[in-house]
Motif scaffolding. Structure first.
Motif, mmCIF file in Angstrom:
data_model
loop_
_atom_site.group_PDB
_atom_site.id
_atom_site.type_symbol
_atom_site.label_atom_id
_atom_site.label_comp_id
_atom_site.label_asym_id
_atom_site.label_seq_id
_atom_site.Cartn_x
_atom_site.Cartn_y
_atom_site.Cartn_z
ATOM 1 N N LEU A 179 0.967 -1.178 0.001
ATOM 2 C CA LEU A 179 -0.019 -0.085 0.103
ATOM 3 C C LEU A 179 0.980 1.303 -0.002
ATOM 4 C CD1 LEU A 179 -2.836 1.092 0.330
ATOM 5 C CD2 LEU A 179 -2.453 1.335 2.478
ATOM 6 N N THR A 180 0.637 2.065 -0.992
ATOM 7 C CA THR A 180 1.186 3.336 -1.126
ATOM 8 C C THR A 180 0.229 4.306 -0.870
ATOM 9 O OG1 THR A 180 1.421 3.362 -3.402
ATOM 10 C CG2 THR A 180 3.368 2.715 -2.056
ATOM 11 N N GLY A 181 0.681 5.778 -1.237
ATOM 12 C CA GLY A 181 -0.262 6.828 -0.981
ATOM 13 C C GLY A 181 -0.200 7.946 -2.056
ATOM 14 N N TYR A 182 -1.237 8.785 -2.592
ATOM 15 C CA TYR A 182 -0.920 9.663 -3.366
ATOM 16 C C TYR A 182 -1.995 10.798 -2.970
ATOM 17 C CZ TYR A 182 -4.872 7.962 -6.200
ATOM 18 O OH TYR A 182 -6.275 7.694 -6.831
ATOM 19 N N TYR A 183 -1.679 11.990 -3.520
ATOM 20 C CA TYR A 183 -2.532 13.219 -3.127
ATOM 21 C C TYR A 183 -2.410 14.307 -4.145
ATOM 22 C CZ TYR A 183 1.375 16.650 -2.404
ATOM 23 O OH TYR A 183 2.380 17.353 -2.364
ATOM 24 N N GLU A 184 -3.198 15.212 -4.103
ATOM 25 C CA GLU A 184 -3.481 16.407 -5.138
ATOM 26 C C GLU A 184 -2.950 17.286 -4.689
ATOM 27 O OE1 GLU A 184 -6.897 18.432 -7.663
ATOM 28 O OE2 GLU A 184 -7.231 17.915 -5.810
ATOM 29 N N PRO A 185 -1.294 17.849 -4.954
ATOM 30 C CA PRO A 185 -0.952 19.226 -4.681
ATOM 31 C C PRO A 185 -1.842 20.188 -4.917
ATOM 32 C CG PRO A 185 0.385 17.736 -6.412
ATOM 33 C CD PRO A 185 -0.996 17.273 -6.267
ATOM 34 N N GLU A 186 -1.394 21.268 -4.142
ATOM 35 C CA GLU A 186 -1.947 22.674 -4.459
ATOM 36 C C GLU A 186 -0.489 23.771 -4.347
ATOM 37 O OE1 GLU A 186 -4.623 25.680 -1.695
ATOM 38 O OE2 GLU A 186 -5.265 23.652 -2.280
ATOM 39 N N LEU A 187 -0.377 24.576 -5.539
ATOM 40 C CA LEU A 187 0.496 25.367 -5.586
ATOM 41 C C LEU A 187 0.485 26.453 -6.107
ATOM 42 C CD1 LEU A 187 2.479 22.147 -7.863
ATOM 43 C CD2 LEU A 187 2.999 23.082 -5.407
ATOM 44 N N PRO A 188 1.347 27.551 -5.815
ATOM 45 C CA PRO A 188 0.927 28.793 -6.326
ATOM 46 C C PRO A 188 1.499 28.976 -7.731
ATOM 47 C CG PRO A 188 3.119 28.876 -4.777
ATOM 48 C CD PRO A 188 2.334 27.485 -4.820
ATOM 49 N N ALA A 189 1.049 29.825 -8.468
ATOM 50 C CA ALA A 189 1.177 30.015 -9.908
ATOM 51 C C ALA A 189 0.786 31.387 -10.646
ATOM 52 C CB ALA A 189 0.451 28.808 -10.626
ATOM 53 N N ARG A 190 1.297 31.612 -11.638
ATOM 54 C CA ARG A 190 0.746 32.779 -12.318
ATOM 55 C C ARG A 190 0.481 32.595 -13.678
ATOM 56 N NH1 ARG A 190 2.892 37.794 -10.086
ATOM 57 N NH2 ARG A 190 3.376 37.267 -7.760
ATOM 58 N N ALA A 397 -2.110 -1.394 -4.114
ATOM 59 C CA ALA A 397 -3.322 -0.306 -4.020
ATOM 60 C C ALA A 397 -2.490 1.133 -3.681
ATOM 61 C CB ALA A 397 -4.343 -0.543 -3.062
ATOM 62 N N ASP A 398 -2.947 2.236 -4.157
ATOM 63 C CA ASP A 398 -2.382 3.502 -3.925
ATOM 64 C C ASP A 398 -3.632 4.143 -3.420
ATOM 65 O OD1 ASP A 398 -0.284 5.229 -3.906
ATOM 66 O OD2 ASP A 398 -0.536 5.928 -6.056
ATOM 67 N N LEU A 414 3.214 6.554 3.339
ATOM 68 C CA LEU A 414 2.679 5.249 3.256
ATOM 69 C C LEU A 414 3.499 4.570 2.183
ATOM 70 C CD1 LEU A 414 -1.407 5.719 2.858
ATOM 71 C CD2 LEU A 414 0.301 4.202 4.506
ATOM 72 N N LYS A 415 3.942 3.196 2.966
ATOM 73 C CA LYS A 415 4.559 2.182 2.052
ATOM 74 C C LYS A 415 4.701 1.068 2.885
ATOM 75 C CE LYS A 415 8.785 0.974 -0.621
ATOM 76 N NZ LYS A 415 9.995 1.552 -1.015
ATOM 77 N N GLN A 416 3.533 0.250 3.034
ATOM 78 C CA GLN A 416 3.334 -0.630 4.066
ATOM 79 C C GLN A 416 2.839 -1.986 3.673
ATOM 80 O OE1 GLN A 416 1.656 2.066 7.106
ATOM 81 N NE2 GLN A 416 -0.149 0.972 6.897
ATOM 82 N N PRO A 417 2.779 -3.030 4.320
ATOM 83 C CA PRO A 417 2.105 -4.364 3.852
ATOM 84 C C PRO A 417 0.544 -4.055 3.374
ATOM 85 C CG PRO A 417 3.414 -4.836 5.405
ATOM 86 C CD PRO A 417 3.404 -3.282 5.394
ATOM 87 N N LEU A 418 0.133 -4.796 2.709
ATOM 88 C CA LEU A 418 -1.527 -4.776 2.345
ATOM 89 C C LEU A 418 -2.021 -6.070 2.190
ATOM 90 C CD1 LEU A 418 -3.787 -2.915 1.315
ATOM 91 C CD2 LEU A 418 -2.970 -3.327 -0.938
ATOM 92 N N GLN A 419 -3.263 -6.209 2.868
ATOM 93 C CA GLN A 419 -4.235 -7.349 2.505
ATOM 94 C C GLN A 419 -5.587 -6.809 1.862
ATOM 95 O OE1 GLN A 419 -3.861 -9.015 6.603
ATOM 96 N NE2 GLN A 419 -3.609 -10.837 5.300
ATOM 97 N N LEU A 420 -5.881 -7.531 0.628
ATOM 98 C CA LEU A 420 -7.477 -6.683 0.123
ATOM 99 C C LEU A 420 -8.299 -8.087 0.034
ATOM 100 C CD1 LEU A 420 -6.368 -4.784 -2.967
ATOM 101 C CD2 LEU A 420 -7.308 -3.911 -0.846
#
Length: 436
Positions: A179-190, A397-398, A414-420
């Motif tokens: 199992l790993t994780g992901y997200y939606e970044p929020e960044l400043p921009a022009r 899974a992510d 998150l980077k750990q064992p997983l059962q589904l």
């Protein structure tokens, strides 16, 4: 979210989930209980339902310290009539599915089953019903009817209509899940380039479509060839100050921008994956590890290396020839309360949406996820709503942790064992994997 095909999560590999890449309707007929012809009513009496565990902060699955499902109080006990009925029913045959074998089990085989209040996952499940898959789409009217139901009623309905299966390797063995994780970044921009904001994010140019699926210009050509830059100039959506922030968006495949317009107004917008240039993704983190220039594959290590070697950052980024193109989406108050659209085509829910290998698990499938590690102890129902190039195998899974800075630590750690375990409508066939 960025180095695969389709959806938010076709290439997410950043710290842990992230760092690996850098290194869902009517009610069916009741199923008869063995030796009986009745099914326990969904209103059957049961022990009092405890107060639900408080919901995590908006925009994140919860902090790593707070994410411990093992502390939840039981909602439903094995002595409940529906549990006794479900575990006494005859088991169906195993179901093969591409890279996985689904082995039928009892609810008692699911560690922690009966403790999840199912509140947040119901929101995710309702979203999957926007694009339901056969055959479970027929149950969507019931899923919607139970929107305001209590946790016990929802458990009774799930156990009545859904059969659990352990997701195994094709030979029937238990794989070493991850199992790993992901997200939606929020960044400043022009909106416009200036002396500080010099890193562009592009919409797909017409020339990309004209390439008809063949590889187009490489990252180096896009960054350094004046003719290619002139071709892309009308399609610049926004400008960032940091090339590593741009890389993060390319890898995650989607992100939020706090975008300063020419008149000084700041707007919150989302950039969603639209296309890529057709070249294979190459991990810049792995490149540095192989060269011995960093000792650990973390975002922090990459940032530190870039700070010490600013003149070499461009050359490093060119080792990854893939470039992602985006489309801009408005982000009103309602849209901002959900994540980006995953590969299923529905908005992701923090802590309840996961990316899976679609050759092992169909989109929209509810999954009982169990994972214990130094970052989180998870025993909860989630929904398969996304995919990713690095998400390969039966027990892989992510975990979508949300958006912005509050979601980053969990995604990074998150980077750990997983059962589904997959839940599938009783007596219904499992569709084959999609053709490539």
């Amino acid at each position: 979210m960025g180095q695969g095909a389709g959806g938010v999560g076709w290439s997410r590999t950043w710290p842990a989930g992230l760092a690996l890449a850098l290194a869902a309707c009517g009610t069916p007929a009741p199923v008869a209980t063995p030796g009986d012809t009745t099914v326990p009513a969904e209103s059957a009496p049961a022990p009092a339902v405890p107060a639900p565990v408080p919901a995590p902060p908006s925009g994140s699955a919860a902090t790593a310290e707070a994410l411990d499902d093992t502390r939840a109080e039981p909602v439903l006990a094995p002595q409940h009539p529906i549990w006794r009925w479900a575990d006494a029913a005859p088991l169906p045959p195993p179901l093969p599915r591409g890279k996985a074998l689904w082995q039928p089990v009892r609810y008692r085989d699911l560690p922690g089953w009966g403790t999840d209040a199912l509140h947040d996952v119901w929101d995710a499940w309702l979203r999957s019903c926007e694009r339901p898959a056969a055959p479970w789409g027929a149950l969507c009217p019931e899923i919607r009817r139970l929107t305001l139901a209590d946790a016990e009623t929802r458990h009774v309905w799930v156990m009545r209509h859904w059969q659990p299966y352990r997701v195994l390797a094709t030979d029937g063995s238990a794989p070493a899940g991850l199992l790993t994780g992901y997200y939606e970044p929020e960044l400043p921009a022009r909106r416009q380039r200036d002396a500080v904001h010099r890193v562009p994010l592009y919409a797909p140019p017409p020339a990309l479509a004209a390439a008809a699926g063949q590889p187009w210009r490489t990252r180096r050509q896009i960054d350094a060839d004046p003719q290619v830059q002139a071709l892309l100039a009308p399609h610049a959506l926004a400008w960032l100050a940091d090339p590593l922030d741009a890389l993060l968006l390319h890898i995650q495949g989607s992100g939020r921008l706090r975008l300063t317009e020419p008149d000084g107004q700041v707007r919150l917008v989302r950039l969603a994956f639209a296309a890529h240039n057709g070249h294979p993704y190459q991990s810049v983190m792995r490149t540095l590890l192989q060269r011995g220039e960093i000792r650990e594959g973390t975002w922090e290590a990459l940032r530190a290396w870039a700070a010490a070697n600013p003149q070499r950052v461009e050359e490093l980024l060119w080792t990854n020839p893939r470039v992602v193109f985006f489309r801009e989406e408005p982000l009103d108050a309602l849209a901002a309360q959900a994540g980006p659209r995953g590969a299923q085509g529905v908005a992701l829910t923090p802590g309840r949406s996961v990316a899976v290998d679609r050759d092992a698990v169909p989109y929209g499938t509810p999954l009982w996820l169990v994972s214990s590690g130094p970052v989180a102890r998870l025993r909860r129902l989630v929904v398969a709503q996304d995919t990713g190039a690095a998400i390969v195998g039966a027990a892989r899974a992510d975990f979508f942790t949300g958006w912005g800075e509050q979601a980053y630590p969990l995604a990074a750690g998150l980077k750990q064992p997983l059962q589904l375990w997959a839940l599938w409508p009783r007596a219904q066939p499992l569709p084959p994997p999609p053709a490539e």
